[in-house]
Scaffold this active site. Sequence first.
Site, PDB file in Angstrom:
ATOM      1  N   HIS A 147       0.830  -1.211   0.000  1.00 26.81           N
ATOM      2  CA  HIS A 147       0.000   0.000   0.000  1.00 26.81           C
ATOM      3  C   HIS A 147       0.866   1.263   0.000  1.00 26.81           C
ATOM      4  CE1 HIS A 147      -3.136   2.887   0.957  1.00 26.81           C
ATOM      5  NE2 HIS A 147      -2.365   3.326   1.935  1.00 26.81           N
ATOM      6  N   GLU A 192      -6.171   9.183  -0.603  1.00 20.63           N
ATOM      7  CA  GLU A 192      -6.393   7.729  -0.609  1.00 20.63           C
ATOM      8  C   GLU A 192      -7.329   7.271  -1.730  1.00 20.63           C
ATOM      9  OE1 GLU A 192      -4.773   5.549   1.000  1.00 20.63           O
ATOM     10  OE2 GLU A 192      -4.027   6.488   2.823  1.00 20.63           O
ATOM     11  N   SER A 211      -3.429   0.625  -4.822  1.00 17.24           N
ATOM     12  CA  SER A 211      -2.760  -0.505  -4.175  1.00 17.24           C
ATOM     13  C   SER A 211      -3.689  -1.702  -3.993  1.00 17.24           C
ATOM     14  CB  SER A 211      -2.195  -0.070  -2.812  1.00 17.24           C
ATOM     15  OG  SER A 211      -3.234   0.415  -1.989  1.00 17.24           O
TER      16      SER A 211
HETATM   17 FE   LIG Z   1      -2.541   5.177   2.825  1.00 16.03          FE
END
Ligand SMILES: [Fe+2]
Length: 267
Positions: A147, A192, A211
């Site tokens: 991530h 994000e 991710s």
């Molecule tokens: Fe993050």
Amino acid sequence: MQEELILDPKHPGIKDAVYIQRRQEFFRLGKEHRLIHGYAPQVEYSQEEDAIWQHINEKLEAMHQRHACDIYLNGKKNLGLASHKLPQLKTLSDRLQQSHGVRILPAEGLLSPREFFQYLSKRIMPCTQFLRHGSDPEYTPEPDIVHDVLGHLPPFMNADYAELMQLMGIGARHANEEEMLQWERLYWFAIEFGLILEQDELKIFGAGLLSSYGEMAHCLSDKVTRKPFDLEEVINTSYDHTQMQPLLFYVPSFVYLKNEIKKLIKN
Ligand SMILES: [Fe+2]
């Protein structure tokens, strides 16, 4: 800041004593290097860990080529990540520092928002060094090196993005509780889970999306509502981190996003 390692009871590795021991070692190493030494330690990864990284990396790469934004793709190329081998944070930190003065510090796990934003304000990006459990490569209940490195680091090779992240840190570092919640929501919906319009096409720049192949496929499907980024709406919208995201926002450019962030910074 966690004093000791606490894992989610539903963590896929919770019954794997070897994994837990490894995770504990990363917790100790990360915390010690973050707080005392100030740089990421050299880590020797096993063949099994490299194989998990390669498996995830190759699947993500195919989707990145189709759906990631330009700044991400250029950054990923220039960061020089190897597909078959886990990267060393120290090497990546040196590359980022040479580009736009961004440093990486190792993180033992999730830091408190206040601590995290403090680091961003100094152009430091905390990054985990441990890898998710191999039994479920698609899933991790906590941010891991996949991530952090594949999601967050590539766009830092771009000057506008590096500045934008520092601005978030500067804005949030003296925030009261109510303001901190707004910064967390802004971070969530932009950094994000953000989308960006490029030549009339929606591309992805959010690290939580880039991710995860599940999230990447989901975010462009008709199960998701996608709206133009509106600062007031974003900072007043709550989110559930345990589910696939039903609502996302897209920005017209990073310069636009940077200017929106500036509106939230108090002088
Ligand atoms: Fe993050």
